[in-house]
Design a protein around this motif. Structure first.
Motif, PDB file in Angstrom:
ATOM      1  N   TYR A  61      46.940  30.345  57.730  1.00 47.07           N
ATOM      2  CA  TYR A  61      46.100  29.188  57.300  1.00 47.07           C
ATOM      3  C   TYR A  61      45.600  30.074  57.478  1.00 47.07           C
ATOM      4  O   TYR A  61      44.559  29.345  55.610  1.00 47.07           O
ATOM      5  CB  TYR A  61      46.056  28.219  58.905  1.00 47.07           C
ATOM      6  CG  TYR A  61      44.832  28.165  58.632  1.00 47.07           C
ATOM      7  CD1 TYR A  61      45.298  25.983  58.746  1.00 47.07           C
ATOM      8  CD2 TYR A  61      43.466  28.062  59.090  1.00 47.07           C
ATOM      9  CE1 TYR A  61      44.310  24.956  58.439  1.00 47.07           C
ATOM     10  CE2 TYR A  61      42.651  26.899  59.287  1.00 47.07           C
ATOM     11  CZ  TYR A  61      42.864  25.365  58.808  1.00 47.07           C
ATOM     12  OH  TYR A  61      42.127  24.699  58.918  1.00 47.07           O
ATOM     13  N   ALA A  62      44.317  31.076  57.796  1.00 49.62           N
ATOM     14  CA  ALA A  62      43.482  31.937  57.365  1.00 49.62           C
ATOM     15  C   ALA A  62      43.379  31.937  55.729  1.00 49.62           C
ATOM     16  O   ALA A  62      42.598  32.108  54.452  1.00 49.62           O
ATOM     17  CB  ALA A  62      43.100  32.864  57.969  1.00 49.62           C
ATOM     18  N   MET A  88      43.801  28.420  53.960  1.00 51.27           N
ATOM     19  CA  MET A  88      42.666  27.577  53.857  1.00 51.27           C
ATOM     20  C   MET A  88      41.750  27.746  53.233  1.00 51.27           C
ATOM     21  O   MET A  88      40.441  27.307  52.999  1.00 51.27           O
ATOM     22  CB  MET A  88      43.110  26.491  55.431  1.00 51.27           C
ATOM     23  CG  MET A  88      44.199  26.123  54.992  1.00 51.27           C
ATOM     24  SD  MET A  88      44.976  24.285  53.487  1.00 51.27           S
ATOM     25  CE  MET A  88      43.560  23.816  54.157  1.00 51.27           C
ATOM     26  N   PHE A  89      41.716  29.188  53.201  1.00 49.98           N
ATOM     27  CA  PHE A  89      39.995  30.037  52.702  1.00 49.98           C
ATOM     28  C   PHE A  89      38.849  29.708  51.626  1.00 49.98           C
ATOM     29  O   PHE A  89      40.041  29.167  50.360  1.00 49.98           O
ATOM     30  CB  PHE A  89      40.440  31.346  52.763  1.00 49.98           C
ATOM     31  CG  PHE A  89      39.157  32.162  52.567  1.00 49.98           C
ATOM     32  CD1 PHE A  89      37.867  32.422  53.328  1.00 49.98           C
ATOM     33  CD2 PHE A  89      38.770  32.071  51.336  1.00 49.98           C
ATOM     34  CE1 PHE A  89      36.247  33.109  53.016  1.00 49.98           C
ATOM     35  CE2 PHE A  89      37.267  32.881  51.075  1.00 49.98           C
ATOM     36  CZ  PHE A  89      36.002  33.348  52.335  1.00 49.98           C
ATOM     37  N   GLN A  90      37.970  28.613  51.805  1.00 53.28           N
ATOM     38  CA  GLN A  90      37.799  28.541  50.865  1.00 53.28           C
ATOM     39  C   GLN A  90      35.956  29.488  50.620  1.00 53.28           C
ATOM     40  O   GLN A  90      35.209  29.308  52.024  1.00 53.28           O
ATOM     41  CB  GLN A  90      36.874  26.948  50.651  1.00 53.28           C
ATOM     42  CG  GLN A  90      37.937  25.730  51.010  1.00 53.28           C
ATOM     43  CD  GLN A  90      37.718  24.462  50.437  1.00 53.28           C
ATOM     44  OE1 GLN A  90      36.745  24.335  51.479  1.00 53.28           O
ATOM     45  NE2 GLN A  90      38.822  24.118  49.521  1.00 53.28           N
ATOM     46  N   LEU A 126      48.221  30.830  62.600  1.00 54.49           N
ATOM     47  CA  LEU A 126      46.586  31.622  62.380  1.00 54.49           C
ATOM     48  C   LEU A 126      46.965  32.197  60.782  1.00 54.49           C
ATOM     49  O   LEU A 126      45.787  31.851  60.177  1.00 54.49           O
ATOM     50  CB  LEU A 126      46.696  32.392  63.550  1.00 54.49           C
ATOM     51  CG  LEU A 126      45.036  31.859  63.989  1.00 54.49           C
ATOM     52  CD1 LEU A 126      45.322  30.774  64.837  1.00 54.49           C
ATOM     53  CD2 LEU A 126      45.749  32.818  65.135  1.00 54.49           C
ATOM     54  N   TRP A 135      39.624  36.848  47.673  1.00 53.56           N
ATOM     55  CA  TRP A 135      41.036  35.622  47.748  1.00 53.56           C
ATOM     56  C   TRP A 135      40.466  34.189  46.918  1.00 53.56           C
ATOM     57  O   TRP A 135      40.557  33.467  46.718  1.00 53.56           O
ATOM     58  CB  TRP A 135      40.925  35.009  49.408  1.00 53.56           C
ATOM     59  CG  TRP A 135      41.317  35.879  50.239  1.00 53.56           C
ATOM     60  CD1 TRP A 135      42.359  37.264  50.147  1.00 53.56           C
ATOM     61  CD2 TRP A 135      41.522  35.616  51.367  1.00 53.56           C
ATOM     62  NE1 TRP A 135      43.056  37.276  51.388  1.00 53.56           N
ATOM     63  CE2 TRP A 135      42.794  36.950  52.170  1.00 53.56           C
ATOM     64  CE3 TRP A 135      40.403  35.196  52.834  1.00 53.56           C
ATOM     65  CZ2 TRP A 135      43.115  36.792  53.568  1.00 53.56           C
ATOM     66  CZ3 TRP A 135      41.143  34.996  53.853  1.00 53.56           C
ATOM     67  CH2 TRP A 135      42.188  36.279  53.881  1.00 53.56           C
TER      68      TRP A 135
END
Lengths: 167, 169
Positions: B118-119, B122-124, B115, B56
């Motif tokens: 968002y994962a 927004m994953f960093q 959910l 990702w």
């Protein structure tokens, strides 16, 4: 296509009798493919609910995510349990089988819907579905089950979470 | 030749009917491809935080995997929960029960899409965690001579005692 139209089924009283009689509804292959398509669909949905939640861990707690996915490899609470690994491997194969059947049979259903003659060949096409399913499952089963012949090469050490900026 | 199969006359049910077939075809590629990548091309035992971050958060190809997963979660959730609704519609007949059932289905579906989206969105990557993970596991592998952990013909039970404790004391 030589079939005699049978008498309508009379259900016996009671929920269990209804279920058993319902499963013996005289639909033959068409009935079974319909039932298996439904059951595999529900099974995939149940898995997806779990899968979305466990993958959500990745965004806020890397260590929790690593500890969770370690269970799938047979490591729970820092200890390796081979029966756990075997159970998850077999479940993994079951998941692959479920998705593959639903996918291949789903294509068959779509063919019936967009090709008017399709329903005439529903029995033959179901045999084709089973054939394609088996052809895909055999290599998949080998790939998934073969690693069980040897122990895991090493167990990954999982660090504590490091306090950094989270999204 | 008359149609052999029935199809809803119109409205929401016809839209749902088309959606199930189109999303089904797309998911054949997205979901089966995902299974192939995760379970056949890779070994599930190697999937962990560093693996997900490598996909990702890759500067070049990360957006492709994120787009793949975003499409997959949306389509799969609508496809799955609409399928559940169609099954339950045949078994739940009371008016109040149907309202409760539909409300529950769409609420749970929305929650799961939020959910998952968002994962994925927004994953960093937690660089510090990945660095520490790499350092710890480079040491763990170096400490174990290959013969000690991968003996030919060794049983799982025999190997159990030799594996390092991942709790890390």
């Amino acid at each position: 296509m030589s079939s005699t139209i049978s008498e309508p089924k009379a259900y016996r009283a009671g929920k269990l009798a209804k279920l058993i009689d319902g499963l013996r509804y005289q639909g033959g292959i068409g009935q079974w493919s319909w039932l298996v398509h439904r059951v595999t669909g529900l099974g995939i949905l149940l898995f997806l609910v779990i899968h979305v939640v466990d993958t959500f861990f990745v965004v806020f707690n890397p260590a929790l995510y690593d500890h969770t996915v370690a269970i799938y490899g047979g490591v729970f609470g820092g200890t390796y349990y081979w029966p756990l690994r075997w159970a998850f491997r077999l479940a993994e194969l079951g998941l692959i089988a479920t998705v593959l059947f639903h996918a291949v049979n789903g294509v068959r259903v779509i063919l019936f819907d967009f090709w008017n003659e399709g329903c005439k060949y529903q029995k033959e096409s179901f045999r084709a579905v089973l054939l394609v399913f088996l052809a895909l499952m055999i290599p998949a089963a080998i790939a998934v089950i073969l690693p069980l012949a040897t122990a895991p090469e090493h167990i990954t050490q999982i660090p504590e979470n490091v306090a950094t900026a989270r999204p | 030749m008359a149609r052999n199969r029935i199809k809803p006359a119109g409205g929401f049910e016809l839209t749902a009917w088309y959606f199930m077939r189109i999303s089904g075809l797309v998911l054949v590629f997205l979901a089966v491809g995902h299974l192939f990548i995760m379970h056949i091309a890779n070994n599930v035992e190697n999937i962990n935080y560093a693996f997900v971050a490598g996909r990702w958060a890759d500067p070049r190809t990360g957006w492709i995997w994120r787009l793949w997963d975003l499409c997959m979660i949306g389509l799969a959730m609508f496809h799955g929960f609409n399928g559940l609704r169609q099954i339950l519609d045949e078994h739940v007949h009371g008016a109040k029960a149907r309202v409760a059932m539909h409300t529950t289905i769409w609420t749970v579906m929305t929650a799961l899409i939020v959910l998952g989206t968002y994962a994925i969105w927004m994953f960093q990557e937690d660089r510090a965690y990945v660095e520490q993970w790499k350092a710890m596991n480079a040491k763990a592998v170096a400490l174990q001579p290959p013969g000690a952990i991968h003996p030919s013909g060794g049983s799982h039970a025999a190997i159990r005692g030799k594996l390092p404790n991942i709790a890390g004391d």
